[in-house]
Motif scaffolding. Structure first.
Motif, PDB file in Angstrom:
ATOM      1  N   LEU A   1       0.847  -1.182   0.000  1.00  0.00           N
ATOM      2  CA  LEU A   1       0.000   0.000   0.000  1.00  0.00           C
ATOM      3  C   LEU A   1       0.888   1.239   0.000  1.00  0.00           C
ATOM      4  CD1 LEU A   1      -1.157  -2.095   2.450  1.00  0.00           C
ATOM      5  CD2 LEU A   1      -3.122  -0.564   2.232  1.00  0.00           C
ATOM      6  N   VAL A   2       0.347   2.337  -0.490  1.00  0.00           N
ATOM      7  CA  VAL A   2       0.996   3.637  -0.371  1.00  0.00           C
ATOM      8  C   VAL A   2       0.072   4.518   0.462  1.00  0.00           C
ATOM      9  CG1 VAL A   2       1.842   5.658  -1.586  1.00  0.00           C
ATOM     10  CG2 VAL A   2       2.173   3.396  -2.567  1.00  0.00           C
TER      11      VAL A   2
ATOM     12  N   ALA B   1       1.524  10.490   4.270  1.00  0.00           N
ATOM     13  CA  ALA B   1       2.045  10.646   5.626  1.00  0.00           C
ATOM     14  C   ALA B   1       1.250  11.659   6.439  1.00  0.00           C
ATOM     15  CB  ALA B   1       3.511  11.066   5.563  1.00  0.00           C
ATOM     16  N   GLU B   2       0.705  12.668   5.773  1.00  0.00           N
ATOM     17  CA  GLU B   2       0.039  13.730   6.528  1.00  0.00           C
ATOM     18  C   GLU B   2      -1.230  13.238   7.217  1.00  0.00           C
ATOM     19  OE1 GLU B   2      -1.759  18.247   5.837  1.00  0.00           O
ATOM     20  OE2 GLU B   2      -0.712  17.204   4.223  1.00  0.00           O
ATOM     21  N   GLY B   3      -2.112  12.573   6.473  1.00  0.00           N
ATOM     22  CA  GLY B   3      -3.361  12.111   7.066  1.00  0.00           C
ATOM     23  C   GLY B   3      -3.428  10.626   7.291  1.00  0.00           C
ATOM     24  N   LEU B   4      -2.354   9.899   6.935  1.00  0.00           N
ATOM     25  CA  LEU B   4      -2.296   8.441   7.044  1.00  0.00           C
ATOM     26  C   LEU B   4      -3.479   7.784   6.336  1.00  0.00           C
ATOM     27  CD1 LEU B   4      -1.057   7.952  10.741  1.00  0.00           C
ATOM     28  CD2 LEU B   4       0.269   8.038   8.627  1.00  0.00           C
ATOM     29  N   THR B   5      -3.802   8.311   5.141  1.00  0.00           N
ATOM     30  CA  THR B   5      -4.863   7.726   4.322  1.00  0.00           C
ATOM     31  C   THR B   5      -4.246   6.943   3.168  1.00  0.00           C
ATOM     32  OG1 THR B   5      -4.997   9.763   3.024  1.00  0.00           O
ATOM     33  CG2 THR B   5      -6.523   9.538   4.873  1.00  0.00           C
ATOM     34  N   VAL B   6      -4.968   5.948   2.689  1.00  0.00           N
ATOM     35  CA  VAL B   6      -4.475   5.071   1.630  1.00  0.00           C
ATOM     36  C   VAL B   6      -4.526   5.826   0.302  1.00  0.00           C
ATOM     37  CG1 VAL B   6      -4.832   2.917   0.369  1.00  0.00           C
ATOM     38  CG2 VAL B   6      -5.214   3.002   2.849  1.00  0.00           C
TER      39      VAL B   6
ATOM     40  N   LEU C   1       5.523   3.666   2.173  1.00  0.00           N
ATOM     41  CA  LEU C   1       5.322   2.417   1.463  1.00  0.00           C
ATOM     42  C   LEU C   1       5.116   1.332   2.504  1.00  0.00           C
ATOM     43  CD1 LEU C   1       5.334   0.706  -1.096  1.00  0.00           C
ATOM     44  CD2 LEU C   1       7.817   0.549  -0.880  1.00  0.00           C
ATOM     45  N   ILE C   2       3.925   0.746   2.493  1.00  0.00           N
ATOM     46  CA  ILE C   2       3.549  -0.265   3.484  1.00  0.00           C
ATOM     47  C   ILE C   2       3.646  -1.643   2.850  1.00  0.00           C
ATOM     48  CG2 ILE C   2       1.766  -1.063   5.074  1.00  0.00           C
ATOM     49  CD1 ILE C   2       2.857   1.707   5.716  1.00  0.00           C
TER      50      ILE C   2
ATOM     51  N   ASP D   1       3.532   1.703  -8.811  1.00  0.00           N
ATOM     52  CA  ASP D   1       3.375   3.139  -9.017  1.00  0.00           C
ATOM     53  C   ASP D   1       3.157   3.458 -10.485  1.00  0.00           C
ATOM     54  OD1 ASP D   1       5.150   6.052  -9.206  1.00  0.00           O
ATOM     55  OD2 ASP D   1       3.533   5.839  -7.764  1.00  0.00           O
ATOM     56  N   ILE D   2       3.911   2.801 -11.374  1.00  0.00           N
ATOM     57  CA  ILE D   2       3.756   3.022 -12.813  1.00  0.00           C
ATOM     58  C   ILE D   2       2.366   2.601 -13.268  1.00  0.00           C
ATOM     59  CG2 ILE D   2       4.546   2.274 -15.094  1.00  0.00           C
ATOM     60  CD1 ILE D   2       7.357   2.121 -13.940  1.00  0.00           C
ATOM     61  N   VAL D   3       1.944   1.402 -12.863  1.00  0.00           N
ATOM     62  CA  VAL D   3       0.662   0.863 -13.310  1.00  0.00           C
ATOM     63  C   VAL D   3      -0.506   1.726 -12.854  1.00  0.00           C
ATOM     64  CG1 VAL D   3      -0.926  -1.082 -13.063  1.00  0.00           C
ATOM     65  CG2 VAL D   3       1.488  -1.492 -13.469  1.00  0.00           C
ATOM     66  N   GLU D   4      -0.502   2.087 -11.588  1.00  0.00           N
ATOM     67  CA  GLU D   4      -1.649   2.801 -11.043  1.00  0.00           C
ATOM     68  C   GLU D   4      -1.724   4.256 -11.493  1.00  0.00           C
ATOM     69  OE1 GLU D   4      -4.152   1.482  -9.446  1.00  0.00           O
ATOM     70  OE2 GLU D   4      -3.200  -0.466  -9.637  1.00  0.00           O
TER      71      GLU D   4
END
Length: 472
Positions: free
Chosen positions: A176-177, A180-185, A262-263, A285-288
């Motif tokens: 998962l990515v 950092a600011e809001g810890l949202t996916v 990067l999780i 990252d490239i694909v998405e």
């Protein structure tokens, strides 16, 4: 570059008689000759009666012998009509129009010249002024070569994108990515979605803590904040909502002046290297982030995975609506196009720029261009497709380029052996033959499918084949 330009004077001389009436013929000729790279005097029959050259290359390559010859004999065949129009418009006394005309040189090259003409006398004679534009033509050729080079480089980039998309979709590493600011996916791959029991699209923008056991929320947030503050990797043992235990590894990185995490999710005891999943992160990252639609299928065309761009292209609500479906279902002509595409992939391993039409969930037909490849996977293989909406007519494949080159050589050989209108008629027949041959080749000789591909009835196709057979 336009080959026809109207030229009208913004203001004429008001005292022409005061200044030009007494000019001697020789002085007038020098003034006229200095105003252009090539100056020609043409009589009423189109014969060159006199000429002055400011371009040595044109003079030395045959220009010195032009006097006494029709102007049409000094130009290439496709420019003969332009010469006739240039002279007729000048004799009519209208606005001066510039036309780009190519002269045939003895060593085989052509020299482009931009001509304009004006009536010289009441006897139908015309004076023609020419400007050498060969340097502009050279610049145009350089620009074209640069464009072709860019297209080749872009094709290599597209091939690289396809490989990375394959690697991401086939990866079993859950990642998962997280912002950092809001810890949202911010992003999630299919493997992570399966581990978390979430839909890929639904998991995005969720707070990361909501995907895990609530008892671990505070600890998870503290570890992630420490990862950002200390700018180094941290591990944590954490539980899913169903109670299963995982090891979560968080690694900070920056992109576009923002910090992300990067999780990496691993079952307890999994020793997968962080370097290995960092490579997968690049793939993901490239694909998405790329805008083109992507589909991964089994050998029998059952859809394994798609991306958001594919869902948007065909108005599909969820990735679950595509999983397990047959890829043929989305083709406008599944019995022809999909079979031809897969047959070529099976034979060549990769297909580029395959033009076809897809039908969306609501019946809208979209013209697209596909690239497809066959990738070995374990003891079998998978098929990967990149789909792009067509913004311009698709180019030809390598096989088509060979056929077109062959036809171009045949057409070139006709020049000088028959009139232009006969060449045009013969060219039309050659193109028709080429299209029929290509359709039969793509459908492996299936005439019914070939006729459908060409938009012909079977009877029409059979008649054309019979005619060609008789001509042979």
């Amino acid at each position: 570059m336009d080959d026809l330009v109207s030229r009208t004077a913004a203001g004429d001389f008001t005292r022409a008689k005061d200044f030009f009436q007494g000019l001697a013929p020789e002085r007038t000729a020098k003034i006229v000759a200095s105003a252009a790279d090539v100056t020609l005097v043409i009589d009423a029959q189109g014969i060159i009666r006199d000429a002055a050259f400011g371009v040595e290359a044109l003079f030395n390559s045959g220009g010195r012998s032009w006097a006494g010859r029709p102007l049409t004999e000094t130009v290439t065949i496709e420019c003969e009509d332009k010469v006739e129009l240039l002279l007729s418009e000048a004799r009519a006394g209208g606005a001066m129009r510039s036309r780009e005309i190519n002269h045939s040189l003895p060593h085989g090259e052509d020299m482009p010249v931009r001509y304009s003409a004006a009536q010289l006398g009441d006897d139908g004679s015309v004076i023609v002024f020419g400007q050498d534009i060969s340097r502009i033509a050279v610049l145009q050729q350089k620009l074209m070569n640069a464009q072709l080079s860019m297209e080749r480089d872009f094709a290599k980039l597209r091939a690289g994108e396809l490989r990375y998309r394959m690697m991401f979709q086939l990866s079993d590493v859950a990642q998962l990515v997280v912002e950092a600011e809001g810890l949202t996916v911010a992003d999630i791959n299919a493997a992570a979605a399966r581990v978390l029991g979430e839909d890929t699209a639904a998991a995005k923008d969720k707070t990361l803590a909501k995907l895990f056991d609530t008892d671990d929320s505070a600890l998870l947030e503290n570890v992630l904040r420490a990862t950002v503050d200390e700018d180094r990797e941290h591990d944590i043992a954490i539980h899913l909502r169903d109670g299963n235990a995982l090891t979560l590894t968080a690694t900070p990185f920056r992109q576009e002046r923002r910090t992300y995490l990067l999780i990496h999710l691993m079952a307890r005891g999994d020793t997968s290297s962080s370097g290995h999943f960092a490579l997968d992160r690049q793939v993901m990252d490239i694909v998405e982030q790329m805008p083109d639609a992507f589909v991964l299928t089994t050998p029998d065309r059952k859809v394994l995975a798609t991306n958001a761009a594919f869902l948007d292209l065909l108005n599909i609500d969820s990735v679950r609506d595509t999983e397990g479906t047959i890829f043929d279902h989305w083709f406008e002509r599944p019995g022809v196009d999909c079979n031809v595409l897969i047959a070529n992939v099976e034979e060549h391993g990769i297909v580029r720029r395959f033009a076809t039409m897809l039908r969306s969930r609501f019946g809208r037909v979209e013209s697209v261009e596909l690239a497809a490849t066959r990738i070995p996977h374990r003891d079998t293989y998978v098929l990967g497709f990149i789909i792009r909406p067509l913004a311009a007519p698709a180019g030809t494949s390598m096989g088509e380029e060979t056929a077109l080159t062959r036809s171009n050589e045949q057409i070139t050989n006709l020049v000088g052996h028959m009139p232009l209108k006969d060449i045009v008629r013969e060219t039309t027949h050659m193109i028709e033959q080429l299209c029929i041959e290509t359709a039969l080749d793509l459908t492996k000789g299936n005439r019914v499918s070939a006729a459908r591909m060409l938009g012909l009835s079977r009877q029409s196709l059979y008649a054309k084949l019979a005619r060609d057979s008789e001509n042979e």
